[in-house]
Design a protein around this motif. Structure first.
Motif, short mmCIF file in Angstrom:
data_model
loop_
_atom_site.label_atom_id
_atom_site.label_comp_id
_atom_site.label_asym_id
_atom_site.label_seq_id
_atom_site.Cartn_x
_atom_site.Cartn_y
_atom_site.Cartn_z
N SER A 195 7.35 11.50 69.22
CA SER A 195 6.69 12.64 68.59
C SER A 195 5.18 12.44 68.67
O SER A 195 4.69 11.34 68.40
CB SER A 195 7.13 12.78 67.13
N LEU A 196 4.48 13.50 69.04
CA LEU A 196 3.04 13.42 69.24
C LEU A 196 2.31 14.48 68.41
O LEU A 196 2.79 15.61 68.27
CB LEU A 196 2.67 13.64 70.71
N VAL A 249 -1.39 16.17 68.82
CA VAL A 249 -2.40 16.21 69.89
C VAL A 249 -3.52 17.17 69.51
O VAL A 249 -3.25 18.34 69.19
CB VAL A 249 -1.76 16.65 71.22
N ILE A 261 -1.93 13.81 78.50
CA ILE A 261 -0.61 13.54 77.91
C ILE A 261 0.37 13.04 78.97
O ILE A 261 1.22 12.20 78.69
CB ILE A 261 -0.07 14.80 77.20
N TYR A 264 2.48 9.59 78.78
CA TYR A 264 3.92 9.55 79.03
C TYR A 264 4.28 8.65 80.21
O TYR A 264 5.37 8.08 80.25
CB TYR A 264 4.47 10.97 79.24
N ASP A 323 9.17 15.37 69.33
CA ASP A 323 8.51 16.59 68.87
C ASP A 323 7.03 16.51 69.24
O ASP A 323 6.49 15.42 69.45
CB ASP A 323 8.67 16.73 67.35
N THR A 324 6.39 17.67 69.33
CA THR A 324 4.96 17.74 69.62
C THR A 324 4.32 18.77 68.71
O THR A 324 4.88 19.83 68.47
CB THR A 324 4.71 18.13 71.09
N SER A 325 3.14 18.43 68.19
CA SER A 325 2.44 19.34 67.28
C SER A 325 0.94 19.22 67.51
O SER A 325 0.45 18.24 68.09
CB SER A 325 2.77 18.98 65.83
#
Length: 339
Positions: free
Chosen positions: A92-93, A95, A104, A108, A126-128
């Protein structure tokens, strides 16, 4: 009360001391390198690690690919410290807007490389958006044969205290990076950092490895660690964790602590006490463990493992025995992000 008064582990203890398990599948919860869950023939191990820009890493001198690799490996290390095998991770990131897609992808690339090296699957996350820079949270799942997880709570008086590899290198690598970064900020744009001959300590800081080889060697020798923890926050802190969880004391010998030559040279250059760096530096991700005295011969057969002391009764306390045989109380002076 300020959070810094309690520190990371004091806060965790306060928040979780009254938690009662509701599911019979929960075998071990907060307080070890990983939780242990019972799902049949093997036990499932679960751990999570949170890395925050400006607290755990500085992107002015940490390459994103190295950061991705390290973010994954530190989770694998927790699983190995339980005697298990990492199998899957979720990433989960958070950013901020200053990062591009290519940034990114580079992060990865490091995570995927770590997964390839250690045979781990990346299965979700997840990414937010973030307003505070880069946030990385990785959850790792692994497994271990039922009843065979190595915990922090089994050390007994007269057990030998062992550690893999060498200590203090990652900390000295960090000191070097921070020094060169400071000099670069005060110099012209053509400044070139001086890293010649210091590759080992830089790699220990930027691209650590989990000690899968030591776990495999212990299994091959049929050695039976009574307790184990990975050295992420510094040897002093980890020793006290083992002593607290096992309700024992310890004697660790200053002249037995394994230290690499590059680490020693760097400490001298910085005018730092070498043993202090090794005891308190952190981020070595070596394995600290105890074994019964009768298994000394098995440990002697494992390359790269040092016996640094022994376990005592709790009333004798946790002590560092100096070269002149005086005893110094061990205090938790390792890494604490909340201090």
């Amino acid at each position: 009360m300020e959070i810094s008064e309690l520190g990371e582990f004091g806060l965790i203890d306060r928040l979780t001391k009254s938690i009662a398990f509701k599911n019979p599948s929960t075998i071990l919860g907060v307080g070890d390198d990983a939780a242990v869950l019972d799902y049949g023939d093997r036990e499932v191990l679960v751990t999570a690690d949170l890395l925050l820009e400006g607290v755990h890493f500085d992107l002015r001198y940490v390459p994103l690919k190295h950061l991705g690799y390290k973010s994954a490996v530190v989770n694998f290390s927790d699983i190995y410290a339980m005697g298990g095998t990492p199998r899957q991770i979720l990433v989960s990131l958070g950013v901020s807007s200053r990062f591009t897609v290519e940034h990114i992808e580079e992060l990865y690339a490091g995570i995927r490389l770590a997964c390839d090296v250690y045979g781990v699957d990346l299965v979700g996350g997840d990414t937010s958006a973030s307003v505070t820079g880069l946030v990385i949270n990785i959850t790792c799942l692994g497994d271990v044969e039922k009843g065979k997880a190595w915990k922090r709570s089994g050390a007994q008086p007269t057990d030998l205290i062992c550690v893999s590899g060498d200590l203090g290198a990652a900390y000295m690598g960090l000191q070097l990076l921070e020094r060169e970064n400071t000099v670069a900020a005060q110099s012209d744009k053509d400044f070139q950092p001086d890293f010649a001959g210091k590759e080992y300590i830089l790699e220990r800081q930027l691209k650590p490895e989990a000690r899968r080889d030591v776990v495999e060697a212990l299994r091959k020798e049929n050695a039976n660690p009574t307790s184990m923890i990975d050295v992420s926050d510094g040897l002093s802190s980890e020793l006290l964790h083992l002593c607290k969880n096992s309700n024992v004391g310890c004697r660790v010998y200053e002249d037995k602590i394994p230290i690499d030559f590059q680490t020693a040279l760097m400490a001298e250059e910085f005018n730092m006490n070498l043993v202090t760096a090794a005891m308190n530096g952190g981020e070595d991700y070596e394995l600290l463990f105890t074994v019964p005295l009768v298994e000394k011969e098995k440990i002697d057969n494992i390359k790269g493992v040092s016996i640094i002391g022994y376990v005592t009764k709790p009333e004798l306390g946790a002590m560092l025995v100096s070269r002149d045989s005086s005893e110094i109380q061990i205090k938790a002076q390792g890494w604490n992000s909340l201090s």
